[in-house]
Motif scaffolding. Structure first.
Motif, PDB file in Angstrom:
ATOM      1  N   LEU A 232      47.955  42.528  98.664  1.00  0.00           N
ATOM      2  CA  LEU A 232      46.558  42.116  98.517  1.00  0.00           C
ATOM      3  C   LEU A 232      45.707  43.214  99.127  1.00  0.00           C
ATOM      4  CD1 LEU A 232      47.049  38.444  99.720  1.00  0.00           C
ATOM      5  CD2 LEU A 232      46.335  39.071  97.410  1.00  0.00           C
ATOM      6  N   VAL A 233      44.767  43.746  98.357  1.00  0.00           N
ATOM      7  CA  VAL A 233      43.964  44.878  98.825  1.00  0.00           C
ATOM      8  C   VAL A 233      42.485  44.520  98.715  1.00  0.00           C
ATOM      9  CG1 VAL A 233      43.408  47.313  98.540  1.00  0.00           C
ATOM     10  CG2 VAL A 233      45.728  46.488  98.023  1.00  0.00           C
ATOM     11  N   ARG A 234      41.796  44.554  99.848  1.00  0.00           N
ATOM     12  CA  ARG A 234      40.353  44.295  99.830  1.00  0.00           C
ATOM     13  C   ARG A 234      39.608  45.617  99.667  1.00  0.00           C
ATOM     14  NH1 ARG A 234      37.529  40.009 100.247  1.00  0.00           N
ATOM     15  NH2 ARG A 234      35.299  40.141 100.682  1.00  0.00           N
ATOM     16  N   LEU A 235      38.777  45.687  98.641  1.00  0.00           N
ATOM     17  CA  LEU A 235      38.046  46.912  98.317  1.00  0.00           C
ATOM     18  C   LEU A 235      36.637  46.878  98.887  1.00  0.00           C
ATOM     19  CD1 LEU A 235      38.937  47.212  94.511  1.00  0.00           C
ATOM     20  CD2 LEU A 235      40.215  48.141  96.451  1.00  0.00           C
ATOM     21  N   SER A 236      36.167  48.047  99.286  1.00  0.00           N
ATOM     22  CA  SER A 236      34.771  48.230  99.686  1.00  0.00           C
ATOM     23  C   SER A 236      34.306  49.572  99.150  1.00  0.00           C
ATOM     24  CB  SER A 236      34.618  48.209 101.208  1.00  0.00           C
ATOM     25  OG  SER A 236      35.021  46.964 101.742  1.00  0.00           O
ATOM     26  N   GLN A 237      33.109  49.624  98.607  1.00  0.00           N
ATOM     27  CA  GLN A 237      32.582  50.884  98.108  1.00  0.00           C
ATOM     28  C   GLN A 237      32.273  51.822  99.274  1.00  0.00           C
ATOM     29  OE1 GLN A 237      29.208  49.780  95.702  1.00  0.00           O
ATOM     30  NE2 GLN A 237      30.474  49.210  93.949  1.00  0.00           N
ATOM     31  N   ASN A 241      37.584  58.002  99.969  1.00  0.00           N
ATOM     32  CA  ASN A 241      38.710  57.078  99.843  1.00  0.00           C
ATOM     33  C   ASN A 241      39.490  57.040 101.153  1.00  0.00           C
ATOM     34  OD1 ASN A 241      38.208  56.530  97.047  1.00  0.00           O
ATOM     35  ND2 ASN A 241      39.094  58.529  96.557  1.00  0.00           N
ATOM     36  N   LYS A 242      39.646  55.842 101.692  1.00  0.00           N
ATOM     37  CA  LYS A 242      40.328  55.699 102.970  1.00  0.00           C
ATOM     38  C   LYS A 242      41.072  54.374 103.018  1.00  0.00           C
ATOM     39  CE  LYS A 242      39.493  56.057 107.968  1.00  0.00           C
ATOM     40  NZ  LYS A 242      38.454  56.243 109.026  1.00  0.00           N
ATOM     41  N   TRP A 243      42.314  54.405 103.479  1.00  0.00           N
ATOM     42  CA  TRP A 243      43.183  53.222 103.516  1.00  0.00           C
ATOM     43  C   TRP A 243      43.393  52.737 104.943  1.00  0.00           C
ATOM     44  CZ3 TRP A 243      45.667  49.791 100.377  1.00  0.00           C
ATOM     45  CH2 TRP A 243      46.689  49.039 100.934  1.00  0.00           C
ATOM     46  N   LYS A 244      43.513  51.407 105.087  1.00  0.00           N
ATOM     47  CA  LYS A 244      43.830  50.819 106.391  1.00  0.00           C
ATOM     48  C   LYS A 244      44.762  49.642 106.201  1.00  0.00           C
ATOM     49  CE  LYS A 244      41.786  48.551 110.453  1.00  0.00           C
ATOM     50  NZ  LYS A 244      40.532  48.008 111.070  1.00  0.00           N
ATOM     51  N   LYS A 282      54.150  37.549 104.407  1.00  0.00           N
ATOM     52  CA  LYS A 282      55.173  38.018 103.479  1.00  0.00           C
ATOM     53  C   LYS A 282      54.668  39.091 102.506  1.00  0.00           C
ATOM     54  CE  LYS A 282      57.704  33.648 103.548  1.00  0.00           C
ATOM     55  NZ  LYS A 282      58.210  32.496 102.744  1.00  0.00           N
ATOM     56  N   VAL A 283      53.366  39.222 102.397  1.00  0.00           N
ATOM     57  CA  VAL A 283      52.769  40.151 101.435  1.00  0.00           C
ATOM     58  C   VAL A 283      51.939  41.178 102.199  1.00  0.00           C
ATOM     59  CG1 VAL A 283      51.062  40.361  99.592  1.00  0.00           C
ATOM     60  CG2 VAL A 283      52.725  38.491  99.543  1.00  0.00           C
ATOM     61  N   ARG A 284      52.045  42.417 101.802  1.00  0.00           N
ATOM     62  CA  ARG A 284      51.290  43.471 102.471  1.00  0.00           C
ATOM     63  C   ARG A 284      49.797  43.305 102.188  1.00  0.00           C
ATOM     64  NH1 ARG A 284      52.761  49.902 102.461  1.00  0.00           N
ATOM     65  NH2 ARG A 284      51.451  50.460 104.224  1.00  0.00           N
ATOM     66  N   VAL A 285      48.988  43.494 103.231  1.00  0.00           N
ATOM     67  CA  VAL A 285      47.538  43.393 103.097  1.00  0.00           C
ATOM     68  C   VAL A 285      46.909  44.701 103.563  1.00  0.00           C
ATOM     69  CG1 VAL A 285      45.457  42.115 103.737  1.00  0.00           C
ATOM     70  CG2 VAL A 285      47.651  40.902 103.524  1.00  0.00           C
ATOM     71  N   GLY A 286      45.973  45.199 102.770  1.00  0.00           N
ATOM     72  CA  GLY A 286      45.295  46.438 103.126  1.00  0.00           C
ATOM     73  C   GLY A 286      43.822  46.385 102.808  1.00  0.00           C
ATOM     74  N   GLN A 287      43.083  47.305 103.396  1.00  0.00           N
ATOM     75  CA  GLN A 287      41.671  47.487 103.099  1.00  0.00           C
ATOM     76  C   GLN A 287      41.487  48.900 102.559  1.00  0.00           C
ATOM     77  OE1 GLN A 287      39.661  46.724 106.815  1.00  0.00           O
ATOM     78  NE2 GLN A 287      39.993  44.513 106.714  1.00  0.00           N
ATOM     79  N   LEU A 288      40.779  49.010 101.447  1.00  0.00           N
ATOM     80  CA  LEU A 288      40.578  50.318 100.828  1.00  0.00           C
ATOM     81  C   LEU A 288      39.095  50.597 100.682  1.00  0.00           C
ATOM     82  CD1 LEU A 288      41.897  52.805  99.412  1.00  0.00           C
ATOM     83  CD2 LEU A 288      41.582  51.553  97.256  1.00  0.00           C
ATOM     84  N   LEU A 289      38.613  51.581 101.450  1.00  0.00           N
ATOM     85  CA  LEU A 289      37.288  52.137 101.206  1.00  0.00           C
ATOM     86  C   LEU A 289      37.447  53.116 100.056  1.00  0.00           C
ATOM     87  CD1 LEU A 289      36.247  52.879 104.906  1.00  0.00           C
ATOM     88  CD2 LEU A 289      35.602  50.907 103.521  1.00  0.00           C
ATOM     89  N   CYS A 290      36.617  52.987  99.019  1.00  0.00           N
ATOM     90  CA  CYS A 290      36.960  53.790  97.835  1.00  0.00           C
ATOM     91  C   CYS A 290      35.765  54.165  96.977  1.00  0.00           C
ATOM     92  CB  CYS A 290      37.988  53.060  96.984  1.00  0.00           C
ATOM     93  SG  CYS A 290      37.437  51.460  96.364  1.00  0.00           S
ATOM     94  N   LEU A 291      35.982  55.237  96.251  1.00  0.00           N
ATOM     95  CA  LEU A 291      35.131  55.662  95.157  1.00  0.00           C
ATOM     96  C   LEU A 291      35.732  55.140  93.855  1.00  0.00           C
ATOM     97  CD1 LEU A 291      34.744  59.342  96.347  1.00  0.00           C
ATOM     98  CD2 LEU A 291      32.830  57.728  96.121  1.00  0.00           C
ATOM     99  N   GLN A 302      50.082  54.830  96.519  1.00  0.00           N
ATOM    100  CA  GLN A 302      50.995  55.478  97.468  1.00  0.00           C
ATOM    101  C   GLN A 302      51.176  54.650  98.733  1.00  0.00           C
ATOM    102  OE1 GLN A 302      49.199  59.302  98.088  1.00  0.00           O
ATOM    103  NE2 GLN A 302      50.046  60.186  96.202  1.00  0.00           N
ATOM    104  N   LYS A 303      50.098  54.032  99.191  1.00  0.00           N
ATOM    105  CA  LYS A 303      50.175  53.248 100.423  1.00  0.00           C
ATOM    106  C   LYS A 303      50.944  51.953 100.248  1.00  0.00           C
ATOM    107  CE  LYS A 303      47.852  55.988 103.132  1.00  0.00           C
ATOM    108  NZ  LYS A 303      48.484  56.631 104.307  1.00  0.00           N
ATOM    109  N   ILE A 304      50.770  51.274  99.120  1.00  0.00           N
ATOM    110  CA  ILE A 304      51.404  49.959  98.980  1.00  0.00           C
ATOM    111  C   ILE A 304      52.716  49.991  98.199  1.00  0.00           C
ATOM    112  CG2 ILE A 304      49.248  48.691  99.228  1.00  0.00           C
ATOM    113  CD1 ILE A 304      49.055  48.367  96.274  1.00  0.00           C
ATOM    114  N   ILE A 305      52.925  51.032  97.412  1.00  0.00           N
ATOM    115  CA  ILE A 305      54.172  51.117  96.660  1.00  0.00           C
ATOM    116  C   ILE A 305      55.153  52.055  97.350  1.00  0.00           C
ATOM    117  CG2 ILE A 305      55.259  51.790  94.484  1.00  0.00           C
ATOM    118  CD1 ILE A 305      52.684  50.999  93.079  1.00  0.00           C
ATOM    119  N   ASN A 306      54.679  53.245  97.676  1.00  0.00           N
ATOM    120  CA  ASN A 306      55.563  54.248  98.290  1.00  0.00           C
ATOM    121  C   ASN A 306      55.522  54.225  99.813  1.00  0.00           C
ATOM    122  OD1 ASN A 306      56.150  55.196  95.676  1.00  0.00           O
ATOM    123  ND2 ASN A 306      54.300  56.450  95.678  1.00  0.00           N
ATOM    124  N   ASN A 307      54.600  53.404 100.347  1.00  0.00           N
ATOM    125  CA  ASN A 307      54.498  53.240 101.793  1.00  0.00           C
ATOM    126  C   ASN A 307      54.251  54.569 102.509  1.00  0.00           C
ATOM    127  OD1 ASN A 307      54.356  51.607 104.084  1.00  0.00           O
ATOM    128  ND2 ASN A 307      56.538  51.862 104.541  1.00  0.00           N
TER     129      ASN A 307
END
Length: 308
Positions: A232-237, A241-244, A282-291, A302-307
């Motif tokens: 589950l990835v929460r997006l923010s404009q 591009n930055k992952w957490k 049980k599910v990976r959660v991330g926040q993505l600042l993105c364009l 890369q972050k959620i599939i290839n870790n």
């Protein structure tokens, strides 16, 4: 086996839908053609069911009952219906009302029991051909009624790659659909599962599955399929591009705003939170600042599939 062939029941017939492996019965006037008034439900119709439906709804063209009981206004705000919407509570029901755009029509009312497992929808037959209100109120009832079955209706866009699914969350206008399109365009073997309202469910074996539904916003993507949810990835404009990675309370806060449960029903709301806590364990959660660019899709994958 219960026979579910459509039969005349004093002017009504029953149609059954299987959504997220949960059976909903819809009883409608016999003249109603389901695939015409609910075209997005076509892939979810089932002819035979093994057990009684968990959710029952009825569509009536008659006038709603005169409400002599005291009701409490819970909300008059709706992104979809604007100031034509009311959500009220009586001692026995929740009542959803949507005024018609046509001032000469009475609009739509849905009376639901407090657990939403039984509802009656009152609307004029003419409204079926000019509005999506029937589909919308069915989503409202279904989204609440499934909560005790460890299922949660999300506001998200979901893509599938191989045998795993990835859900993108965020406020309306954040770019969820855009991010899904970037995955489909730039990453190999990606397809769209749902673009607005998927369902996440904890299965009996403990796996977290995400399901396509008849509700996919403006994108006609109504896949009756389930896939194991990977992230589950929460997006923010943002301007870069930055992952957490997020866990625990921060992960819960990231996903909670995208989940459907009325806050006024503490029993259903607390059950939904319990399910979310298990899901985020049980599910990976991330926040993505993105364009809105391909680099955002590459970074996220890369972050959620290839870790990486």
């Amino acid at each position: 086996m219960q026979n579910t062939k459509i039969q005349d029941q004093e002017g009504f017939k029953s149609v059954y839908f299987k959504i997220a492996d949960i059976i909903m019965e819809l009883v409608v006037p016999f003249q109603v053609e389901i695939t015409s008034c609910l075209p997005s439900f076509r892939n979810f119709i089932v002819k035979d069911i093994q057990e009684p439906p968990l959710i029952k709804t009825k569509l009536s063209f008659s006038l709603p009952p005169e409400n002599k009981k005291i009701t409490k206004l819970l909300s008059d705000v709706s992104i979809v219906w604007g100031d034509r919407f009311l959500f009220e509570e009586s001692s026995e029901h929740y009542i959803v009302s949507v005024q018609s755009e046509n001032k000469d029509r009475r609009g739509t009312k849905m009376y639901s029991k407090k657990d939403f497992k039984e509802s009656v929808i009152y609307m004029e037959e003419a409204e079926l051909s000019v509005t999506s209100i029937l589909s919308w109120v069915l989503m409202v009832a279904f989204g609440q009624a499934i909560i005790p079955y460890k299922a949660v209706l999300f506001h998200a866009s979901v893509v599938v790659q191989g045998d795993k699914a990835y859900a993108f969350l965020g406020k309306s206008g954040t770019g969820k659909s855009t991010h899904s399109r970037l995955w489909i365009e730039y990453l190999e073997g990606v397809k769209l599962l749902n673009d607005d309202n998927p369902i996440v469910r904890i299965m009996e074996d403990g796996k977290i599955m995400i399901f396509g539904t008849p509700w996919s916003g403006k994108t006609p993507c109504y896949r009756n399929m389930r896939v194991e949810l990977q992230a589950l990835v929460r997006l923010s404009q943002a301007s870069e591009n930055k992952w957490k990675n997020v866990e625990g309370k921060e992960a819960l806060v990231s996903v909670l705003p995208s989940c459907t449960a009325i806050r006024w029903n503490r029993f259903l709301f607390n059950q939904m939170v319990d399910s979310l806590e298990e899901i985020i364990r049980k599910v990976r959660v991330g926040q993505l600042l993105c364009l809105p660019d391909k680099d955002a899709a590459y970074l996220c994958s890369q972050k959620i599939i290839n870790n990486k």
